[in-house]
Scaffold this motif. Structure first.
Motif: not given
Length: 236
Positions: A37-45, A90-96, A179-187
């Motif tokens: 139900k949750k995913v986490l982005f890790a690393g650079k795509i 599906i909820k994206v959680v912060k990479s940390n 980045k100024k408008k970056q979603d802090l859950r990823a990258d």
């Protein structure tokens, strides 16, 4: 683990699925099958070329939205991917999320502190960074005493630092912010021991990060290396 690398880097890992980024139906099927139900982005795509994407039917459905995001920049693409996942509950959680200790708090982490002149230089650099395209790939700049700025390109921070290795000025400072408008859950912008080594080679005077908005790897080794080489690490 959904492996979006080009070379199937995680093929030896249990429960790793090697999938093309354009296969939206397959990705959602894997997430559903594993009851996630949750995913986490890790690393650079690495940003693929639209024309090279191998799309399934769901990928074709979402491609107009992704093309629109591509035109805005990297941050917009990630935000759109997060929105698409949210539409499928599906909820994206912060990479940390699982290791918040990797995110530095405000303060000076080294024995070397930025001087008054450095602080003026940093303020000028941050002002310039904020003027850049709010969605593009630039997460870092290098600024010198004269206000000259070297901007990060799509090749990343390492290549930017390497591009100034031969210049004699040793008063340059690396500023690495989201980045100024970056979603802090990823990258989230990341530094580590390799970054410090690159800074030493390029004779950079210091690194400036944003409180709770950077990933700082190998902290103990990095701080020790910075102290030995008289490089400051300053978190605003």
């Amino acid at each position: 683990m959904i492996d979006l690398t080009k070379k199937n880097l995680f093929k030896n890992y249990k429960n790793s699925y090697f999938v093309s980024i354009g296969k939206f139906a397959k990705i959602l099927e894997i997430i559903s099958k594993n009851k996630c139900k949750k995913v986490l982005f890790a690393g650079k795509i690495e940003k693929p070329k639209i024309t090279n994407l191998r799309l399934d039917t769901m990928g074709i459905y979402y491609i107009p939205r992704l093309i629109k995001a591509f035109k805005l920049g990297d941050a917009a693409i990630l935000k759109e991917l997060i929105n698409i996942l949210a539409e499928h509950k599906i909820k994206v959680v912060k990479s940390n999320f699982f290791n918040p200790e990797l995110t530095p708090k405000r303060g000076i982490y080294t024995k070397i502190k930025p001087s008054e002149k450095d602080l003026v230089q940093i303020k000028s650099g941050i002002k310039s960074l904020k003027k850049l395209n709010a969605y593009n790939h630039t997460q870092a700049i290098i600024v010198d005493q004269n206000g000259f700025i070297q901007k990060e390109t799509s090749q990343g921070t390492k290549k930017m630092i390497e591009s100034i290795n031969n210049k004699k000025d040793n008063h340059r400072i690396l500023i690495k912010f989201p980045k100024k408008k970056q979603d802090l859950r990823a990258d989230l912008p990341t530094i580590g021991l390799d970054t410090l080594k690159d800074c030493k080679t390029a004779r950079l005077k210091g690194i400036v990060l944003k409180e709770n908005q950077n990933i700082f790897l190998d902290q103990k080794k990095s701080i020790s290396f910075a102290n030995k080489n008289k490089i400051f690490i300053y978190v605003l």
